[in-house]
Scaffold this motif. Structure first.
Motif, PDB file in Angstrom:
ATOM      1  N   ALA A  57     -18.837 118.488 -34.992  1.00  0.00           N
ATOM      2  CA  ALA A  57     -17.602 117.795 -35.364  1.00  0.00           C
ATOM      3  C   ALA A  57     -17.970 116.446 -35.984  1.00  0.00           C
ATOM      4  O   ALA A  57     -18.942 115.818 -35.578  1.00  0.00           O
ATOM      5  CB  ALA A  57     -16.715 117.583 -34.137  1.00  0.00           C
ATOM      6  N   GLY A  58     -17.185 116.047 -36.972  1.00  0.00           N
ATOM      7  CA  GLY A  58     -17.419 114.747 -37.600  1.00  0.00           C
ATOM      8  C   GLY A  58     -18.412 114.822 -38.743  1.00  0.00           C
ATOM      9  O   GLY A  58     -18.601 115.868 -39.362  1.00  0.00           O
ATOM     10  N   GLU A  59     -19.047 113.689 -39.003  1.00  0.00           N
ATOM     11  CA  GLU A  59     -20.027 113.607 -40.087  1.00  0.00           C
ATOM     12  C   GLU A  59     -21.079 112.573 -39.739  1.00  0.00           C
ATOM     13  O   GLU A  59     -20.804 111.587 -39.057  1.00  0.00           O
ATOM     14  CB  GLU A  59     -19.351 113.266 -41.406  1.00  0.00           C
ATOM     15  N   ILE A  60     -22.289 112.839 -40.196  1.00  0.00           N
ATOM     16  CA  ILE A  60     -23.400 111.919 -39.949  1.00  0.00           C
ATOM     17  C   ILE A  60     -24.181 111.715 -41.240  1.00  0.00           C
ATOM     18  O   ILE A  60     -24.017 112.453 -42.214  1.00  0.00           O
ATOM     19  CB  ILE A  60     -24.360 112.439 -38.850  1.00  0.00           C
ATOM     20  N   GLU A  61     -25.007 110.699 -41.209  1.00  0.00           N
ATOM     21  CA  GLU A  61     -25.965 110.463 -42.275  1.00  0.00           C
ATOM     22  C   GLU A  61     -27.346 110.499 -41.643  1.00  0.00           C
ATOM     23  O   GLU A  61     -27.587 109.808 -40.654  1.00  0.00           O
ATOM     24  CB  GLU A  61     -25.720 109.102 -42.922  1.00  0.00           C
ATOM     25  N   ILE A  62     -28.212 111.321 -42.203  1.00  0.00           N
ATOM     26  CA  ILE A  62     -29.588 111.359 -41.727  1.00  0.00           C
ATOM     27  C   ILE A  62     -30.429 110.603 -42.736  1.00  0.00           C
ATOM     28  O   ILE A  62     -30.461 110.950 -43.919  1.00  0.00           O
ATOM     29  CB  ILE A  62     -30.082 112.808 -41.551  1.00  0.00           C
ATOM     30  N   ARG A  63     -31.059 109.540 -42.272  1.00  0.00           N
ATOM     31  CA  ARG A  63     -31.938 108.740 -43.119  1.00  0.00           C
ATOM     32  C   ARG A  63     -33.350 109.254 -42.921  1.00  0.00           C
ATOM     33  O   ARG A  63     -33.826 109.368 -41.793  1.00  0.00           O
ATOM     34  CB  ARG A  63     -31.828 107.275 -42.748  1.00  0.00           C
ATOM     35  N   MET A  64     -34.001 109.573 -44.057  1.00  0.00           N
ATOM     36  CA  MET A  64     -35.316 110.185 -43.973  1.00  0.00           C
ATOM     37  C   MET A  64     -36.172 109.668 -45.123  1.00  0.00           C
ATOM     38  O   MET A  64     -35.856 109.921 -46.295  1.00  0.00           O
ATOM     39  CB  MET A  64     -35.163 111.713 -44.013  1.00  0.00           C
ATOM     40  N   ASP A  65     -37.226 108.924 -44.786  1.00  0.00           N
ATOM     41  CA  ASP A  65     -38.172 108.405 -45.782  1.00  0.00           C
ATOM     42  C   ASP A  65     -37.475 107.715 -46.949  1.00  0.00           C
ATOM     43  O   ASP A  65     -37.807 107.926 -48.110  1.00  0.00           O
ATOM     44  CB  ASP A  65     -39.090 109.514 -46.289  1.00  0.00           C
ATOM     45  N   ASP A  67     -34.402 108.054 -48.076  1.00  0.00           N
ATOM     46  CA  ASP A  67     -33.260 108.778 -48.634  1.00  0.00           C
ATOM     47  C   ASP A  67     -32.207 108.966 -47.550  1.00  0.00           C
ATOM     48  O   ASP A  67     -32.513 108.912 -46.358  1.00  0.00           O
ATOM     49  CB  ASP A  67     -33.691 110.156 -49.160  1.00  0.00           C
ATOM     50  N   ALA A  68     -30.964 109.182 -47.971  1.00  0.00           N
ATOM     51  CA  ALA A  68     -29.864 109.426 -47.032  1.00  0.00           C
ATOM     52  C   ALA A  68     -29.220 110.765 -47.359  1.00  0.00           C
ATOM     53  O   ALA A  68     -28.946 111.066 -48.529  1.00  0.00           O
ATOM     54  CB  ALA A  68     -28.839 108.308 -47.121  1.00  0.00           C
ATOM     55  N   PHE A  69     -28.983 111.580 -46.319  1.00  0.00           N
ATOM     56  CA  PHE A  69     -28.404 112.904 -46.476  1.00  0.00           C
ATOM     57  C   PHE A  69     -27.122 112.981 -45.663  1.00  0.00           C
ATOM     58  O   PHE A  69     -27.143 112.767 -44.452  1.00  0.00           O
ATOM     59  CB  PHE A  69     -29.389 113.973 -45.989  1.00  0.00           C
ATOM     60  N   ALA A  70     -26.004 113.280 -46.336  1.00  0.00           N
ATOM     61  CA  ALA A  70     -24.725 113.453 -45.644  1.00  0.00           C
ATOM     62  C   ALA A  70     -24.686 114.858 -45.046  1.00  0.00           C
ATOM     63  O   ALA A  70     -24.947 115.844 -45.737  1.00  0.00           O
ATOM     64  CB  ALA A  70     -23.573 113.257 -46.614  1.00  0.00           C
ATOM     65  N   VAL A  71     -24.383 114.928 -43.759  1.00  0.00           N
ATOM     66  CA  VAL A  71     -24.280 116.214 -43.064  1.00  0.00           C
ATOM     67  C   VAL A  71     -22.915 116.228 -42.382  1.00  0.00           C
ATOM     68  O   VAL A  71     -22.638 115.388 -41.532  1.00  0.00           O
ATOM     69  CB  VAL A  71     -25.427 116.401 -42.042  1.00  0.00           C
ATOM     70  N   THR A  72     -22.081 117.164 -42.789  1.00  0.00           N
ATOM     71  CA  THR A  72     -20.719 117.216 -42.271  1.00  0.00           C
ATOM     72  C   THR A  72     -20.533 118.437 -41.378  1.00  0.00           C
ATOM     73  O   THR A  72     -21.419 119.287 -41.262  1.00  0.00           O
ATOM     74  CB  THR A  72     -19.702 117.242 -43.435  1.00  0.00           C
ATOM     75  N   GLU A  73     -19.364 118.508 -40.765  1.00  0.00           N
ATOM     76  CA  GLU A  73     -19.052 119.570 -39.806  1.00  0.00           C
ATOM     77  C   GLU A  73     -19.441 120.954 -40.338  1.00  0.00           C
ATOM     78  O   GLU A  73     -19.124 121.315 -41.465  1.00  0.00           O
ATOM     79  CB  GLU A  73     -17.558 119.531 -39.501  1.00  0.00           C
ATOM     80  N   GLY A  74     -20.208 121.680 -39.515  1.00  0.00           N
ATOM     81  CA  GLY A  74     -20.639 123.015 -39.859  1.00  0.00           C
ATOM     82  C   GLY A  74     -21.954 123.076 -40.618  1.00  0.00           C
ATOM     83  O   GLY A  74     -22.476 124.155 -40.863  1.00  0.00           O
TER      84      GLY A  74
END
Length: 105
Positions: A57-65, A67-74
């Motif tokens: 549920a919701g949304e997160i941002e994964i910061r990796m080296d 870069d930022a990756f948006a990861v949303t529900e599902g």
């Protein structure tokens, strides 16, 4: 949420290990509730195992080296442990995230 903890260098982040030492590939499985603007660790970190994050549920941002990756529900994203990374809630509601730690071969 009595069995939930806030890991070191995290903020507005509560996690609970659901199972550990599952098999030769899966190290552990945890559920996390991350409040808006919460996350961590700060600073980003590395370790020997990978993570597979799935947003329930919701949304997160994964910061990796850098870069930022948006990861949303599902959605899911595998994060190689050797890359510097952290997880942040960029949404307006509490994010519910499943994290599976995967051992390297």
């Amino acid at each position: 949420m009595n069995d939930f903890i806030t890991p070191k260098n995290h903020k507005a982040f509560k996690a609970q290990v659901l199972s550990s030492h599952i098999d030769d590939e899966v190290k552990d499985c945890a559920i996390a509730y991350i409040d808006p603007r919460g996350g961590g660790p700060d600073p980003d970190h590395t370790h020997p195992h990978d993570h597979l994050f799935t947003v329930i549920a919701g949304e997160i941002e994964i910061r990796m080296d850098g870069d930022a990756f948006a990861v949303t529900e599902g959605m899911s994203l595998r994060v190689p442990g050797e890359k510097r990374h952290s997880v942040w809630n960029t949404g307006l509601t509490t994010a519910k995230v499943m994290g599976i730690s995967l051992r390297k071969e």
